[in-house]
Scaffold this motif. Structure first.
Motif, PDB file in Angstrom:
ATOM      1  N   LYS A 111       0.815  -1.218   0.000  1.00 48.10           N
ATOM      2  CA  LYS A 111       0.000   0.000   0.000  1.00 48.10           C
ATOM      3  C   LYS A 111       0.851   1.272   0.000  1.00 48.10           C
ATOM      4  CE  LYS A 111      -4.206  -1.639   0.389  1.00 48.10           C
ATOM      5  NZ  LYS A 111      -5.189  -1.447  -0.634  1.00 48.10           N
ATOM      6  N   HIS A 112       2.012   1.222   0.637  1.00 49.80           N
ATOM      7  CA  HIS A 112       2.880   2.394   0.776  1.00 49.80           C
ATOM      8  C   HIS A 112       4.185   2.126   0.031  1.00 49.80           C
ATOM      9  CE1 HIS A 112       0.055   3.716   3.825  1.00 49.80           C
ATOM     10  NE2 HIS A 112       0.172   2.522   4.384  1.00 49.80           N
ATOM     11  N   GLU A 113       4.201   2.451  -1.257  1.00 48.88           N
ATOM     12  CA  GLU A 113       5.313   2.091  -2.131  1.00 48.88           C
ATOM     13  C   GLU A 113       6.635   2.738  -1.723  1.00 48.88           C
ATOM     14  OE1 GLU A 113       2.374   3.211  -3.328  1.00 48.88           O
ATOM     15  OE2 GLU A 113       1.573   1.514  -4.448  1.00 48.88           O
ATOM     16  N   ILE A 114       6.579   3.896  -1.098  1.00 49.85           N
ATOM     17  CA  ILE A 114       7.810   4.580  -0.700  1.00 49.85           C
ATOM     18  C   ILE A 114       8.596   3.734   0.307  1.00 49.85           C
ATOM     19  CG2 ILE A 114       6.730   5.941   1.137  1.00 49.85           C
ATOM     20  CD1 ILE A 114       9.476   7.183  -1.205  1.00 49.85           C
ATOM     21  N   VAL A 115       7.891   2.996   1.151  1.00 48.32           N
ATOM     22  CA  VAL A 115       8.560   2.120   2.118  1.00 48.32           C
ATOM     23  C   VAL A 115       9.359   1.056   1.383  1.00 48.32           C
ATOM     24  CG1 VAL A 115       8.182   0.445   3.972  1.00 48.32           C
ATOM     25  CG2 VAL A 115       6.837   2.542   3.898  1.00 48.32           C
ATOM     26  N   GLY A 116       8.756   0.441   0.379  1.00 51.03           N
ATOM     27  CA  GLY A 116       9.463  -0.571  -0.411  1.00 51.03           C
ATOM     28  C   GLY A 116      10.618   0.024  -1.184  1.00 51.03           C
ATOM     29  N   GLY A 117      10.415   1.220  -1.729  1.00 53.86           N
ATOM     30  CA  GLY A 117      11.487   1.867  -2.482  1.00 53.86           C
ATOM     31  C   GLY A 117      12.712   2.120  -1.625  1.00 53.86           C
ATOM     32  N   PHE A 134      17.990  -3.495  -5.634  1.00 56.56           N
ATOM     33  CA  PHE A 134      17.982  -2.137  -6.194  1.00 56.56           C
ATOM     34  C   PHE A 134      16.878  -1.984  -7.228  1.00 56.56           C
ATOM     35  CE2 PHE A 134      22.764  -1.880  -5.289  1.00 56.56           C
ATOM     36  CZ  PHE A 134      22.555  -1.225  -4.095  1.00 56.56           C
ATOM     37  N   LEU A 135      16.737  -2.952  -8.110  1.00 57.95           N
ATOM     38  CA  LEU A 135      15.709  -2.885  -9.151  1.00 57.95           C
ATOM     39  C   LEU A 135      14.311  -2.814  -8.532  1.00 57.95           C
ATOM     40  CD1 LEU A 135      14.814  -3.039 -12.125  1.00 57.95           C
ATOM     41  CD2 LEU A 135      14.828  -5.532 -11.869  1.00 57.95           C
ATOM     42  N   ILE A 136      14.051  -3.643  -7.544  1.00 57.03           N
ATOM     43  CA  ILE A 136      12.752  -3.632  -6.876  1.00 57.03           C
ATOM     44  C   ILE A 136      12.526  -2.291  -6.189  1.00 57.03           C
ATOM     45  CG2 ILE A 136      11.429  -4.670  -4.989  1.00 57.03           C
ATOM     46  CD1 ILE A 136      12.850  -7.347  -5.772  1.00 57.03           C
ATOM     47  N   GLY A 137      13.561  -1.775  -5.524  1.00 55.27           N
ATOM     48  CA  GLY A 137      13.437  -0.478  -4.870  1.00 55.27           C
ATOM     49  C   GLY A 137      13.137   0.634  -5.856  1.00 55.27           C
ATOM     50  N   ILE A 138      13.813   0.622  -6.997  1.00 58.32           N
ATOM     51  CA  ILE A 138      13.581   1.645  -8.026  1.00 58.32           C
ATOM     52  C   ILE A 138      12.169   1.539  -8.579  1.00 58.32           C
ATOM     53  CG2 ILE A 138      14.246   2.328 -10.369  1.00 58.32           C
ATOM     54  CD1 ILE A 138      17.156   1.616  -9.541  1.00 58.32           C
ATOM     55  N   LEU A 139      11.703   0.320  -8.812  1.00 58.46           N
ATOM     56  CA  LEU A 139      10.352   0.140  -9.336  1.00 58.46           C
ATOM     57  C   LEU A 139       9.289   0.591  -8.333  1.00 58.46           C
ATOM     58  CD1 LEU A 139      10.745  -3.268 -11.188  1.00 58.46           C
ATOM     59  CD2 LEU A 139      10.381  -1.015 -12.222  1.00 58.46           C
ATOM     60  N   MET A 165       9.772   2.959  -6.152  1.00 59.32           N
ATOM     61  CA  MET A 165       9.871   4.428  -6.170  1.00 59.32           C
ATOM     62  C   MET A 165       9.135   5.007  -7.376  1.00 59.32           C
ATOM     63  SD  MET A 165      11.677   5.792  -3.718  1.00 59.32           S
ATOM     64  CE  MET A 165      13.207   5.836  -2.860  1.00 59.32           C
ATOM     65  N   ILE A 166       9.300   4.387  -8.546  1.00 57.05           N
ATOM     66  CA  ILE A 166       8.600   4.861  -9.747  1.00 57.05           C
ATOM     67  C   ILE A 166       7.092   4.766  -9.538  1.00 57.05           C
ATOM     68  CG2 ILE A 166       8.128   4.328 -12.174  1.00 57.05           C
ATOM     69  CD1 ILE A 166      11.097   3.487 -12.387  1.00 57.05           C
ATOM     70  N   ASN A 167       6.652   3.658  -8.980  1.00 55.45           N
ATOM     71  CA  ASN A 167       5.227   3.479  -8.712  1.00 55.45           C
ATOM     72  C   ASN A 167       4.721   4.542  -7.743  1.00 55.45           C
ATOM     73  OD1 ASN A 167       2.705   2.329  -8.778  1.00 55.45           O
ATOM     74  ND2 ASN A 167       3.231   0.658  -7.404  1.00 55.45           N
ATOM     75  N   TRP A 168       5.455   4.795  -6.680  1.00 50.14           N
ATOM     76  CA  TRP A 168       5.081   5.816  -5.705  1.00 50.14           C
ATOM     77  C   TRP A 168       5.033   7.201  -6.347  1.00 50.14           C
ATOM     78  CZ3 TRP A 168       8.331   9.799  -3.934  1.00 50.14           C
ATOM     79  CH2 TRP A 168       7.805  10.573  -2.892  1.00 50.14           C
ATOM     80  N   TYR A 169       6.032   7.520  -7.159  1.00 50.99           N
ATOM     81  CA  TYR A 169       6.082   8.828  -7.814  1.00 50.99           C
ATOM     82  C   TYR A 169       4.901   9.010  -8.764  1.00 50.99           C
ATOM     83  CZ  TYR A 169       7.624  12.696 -10.689  1.00 50.99           C
ATOM     84  OH  TYR A 169       7.682  13.889 -11.363  1.00 50.99           O
ATOM     85  N   ARG A 170       4.641   7.994  -9.571  1.00 57.01           N
ATOM     86  CA  ARG A 170       3.529   8.084 -10.537  1.00 57.01           C
ATOM     87  C   ARG A 170       2.189   8.217  -9.820  1.00 57.01           C
ATOM     88  NH1 ARG A 170       4.454   6.495 -16.023  1.00 57.01           N
ATOM     89  NH2 ARG A 170       2.227   6.034 -16.072  1.00 57.01           N
ATOM     90  N   LYS A 171       2.037   7.490  -8.724  1.00 58.70           N
ATOM     91  CA  LYS A 171       0.798   7.549  -7.963  1.00 58.70           C
ATOM     92  C   LYS A 171       0.598   8.940  -7.356  1.00 58.70           C
ATOM     93  CE  LYS A 171      -0.935   5.350  -3.862  1.00 58.70           C
ATOM     94  NZ  LYS A 171      -0.783   4.209  -2.996  1.00 58.70           N
ATOM     95  N   ASN A 172       1.645   9.507  -6.772  1.00 60.81           N
ATOM     96  CA  ASN A 172       1.548  10.839  -6.173  1.00 60.81           C
ATOM     97  C   ASN A 172       1.406  11.908  -7.243  1.00 60.81           C
ATOM     98  OD1 ASN A 172       1.577   9.957  -3.594  1.00 60.81           O
ATOM     99  ND2 ASN A 172       3.737  10.346  -3.257  1.00 60.81           N
ATOM    100  N   HIS A 173       2.097  11.734  -8.353  1.00 58.16           N
ATOM    101  CA  HIS A 173       2.013  12.728  -9.440  1.00 58.16           C
ATOM    102  C   HIS A 173       0.619  12.732 -10.054  1.00 58.16           C
ATOM    103  CE1 HIS A 173       3.752  15.459 -12.308  1.00 58.16           C
ATOM    104  NE2 HIS A 173       3.314  14.714 -13.317  1.00 58.16           N
ATOM    105  N   LYS A 174       0.029  11.559 -10.200  1.00 62.28           N
ATOM    106  CA  LYS A 174      -1.320  11.451 -10.747  1.00 62.28           C
ATOM    107  C   LYS A 174      -2.331  12.100  -9.815  1.00 62.28           C
ATOM    108  CE  LYS A 174      -4.076   7.779 -10.755  1.00 62.28           C
ATOM    109  NZ  LYS A 174      -4.576   6.441 -10.970  1.00 62.28           N
ATOM    110  N   ASP A 175      -2.171  11.883  -8.476  1.00 60.14           N
ATOM    111  CA  ASP A 175      -3.084  12.474  -7.510  1.00 60.14           C
ATOM    112  C   ASP A 175      -3.028  13.998  -7.541  1.00 60.14           C
ATOM    113  OD1 ASP A 175      -3.922   9.993  -6.757  1.00 60.14           O
ATOM    114  OD2 ASP A 175      -2.677   9.904  -4.948  1.00 60.14           O
ATOM    115  N   LYS A 176      -1.849  14.564  -7.710  1.00 57.07           N
ATOM    116  CA  LYS A 176      -1.702  16.024  -7.740  1.00 57.07           C
ATOM    117  C   LYS A 176      -2.280  16.623  -9.016  1.00 57.07           C
ATOM    118  CE  LYS A 176       2.258  16.176  -4.689  1.00 57.07           C
ATOM    119  NZ  LYS A 176       3.671  16.430  -4.559  1.00 57.07           N
TER     120      LYS A 176
END
Length: 129
Positions: A63-69, A108-113, A115-126
């Motif tokens: 649910k909280h992608e930033i934690v995984g990133g 690293f790859l999982i963390g980056i993915l 982070m991308i998911n978290w960024y896209r989700k927050n960017h879409k909400d804004k």
């Protein structure tokens, strides 16, 4: 666009599960040593502590992608640091860096993915406001 969003959503989660199972596979060497039942259970538990930690992180990250990133990236960095510290204490060989990347690169790859998911989700909400 929906396919890309589904891909970005599911890829880090599926890769995390595969990565955790890959790490859990390393604990199976406990069965080769001829230990008693309780020693085997303790050995399995000790070998799987990183697996349990990453599993808890995955559950939170669902649910909280930033934690995984952050957590998977830090897991990769900490693994490289542990390998390098061990190599410097003993005898350092350059191939040890490549060995550490077998574990660290997927983290690293999982963390980056994540982070991308978290960024896209927050960017879409804004953008929707």
């Amino acid at each position: 666009m929906k396919k890309i969003n589904n891909f970005i959503y599911w890829t880090p989660r599926i890769l995390s599960i595969i990565f955790i199972l890959f790490l859990a596979m390393f604990s199976l060497d406990v069965f080769e040593t001829g230990l008693s039942f309780w020693e085997t259970i303790l050995g399995l538990f000790m070998h799987n502590i990183p697996v349990f930690i990453l599993l808890a992180i995955l559950l939170i990250s669902w649910k909280h992608e930033i934690v995984g990133g952050i957590a998977f990236t830090l897991a990769g960095i900490s693994y490289i640091i542990m390998i390098m510290a061990n190599a410097l204490r003993n005898s350092f060989e350059w191939y040890m860096i490549s060995y550490s990347l077998i574990i660290a690169a997927p983290a690293f790859l999982i963390g980056i993915l994540f982070m991308i998911n978290w960024y896209r989700k927050n960017h879409k909400d804004k953008n929707s406001n």
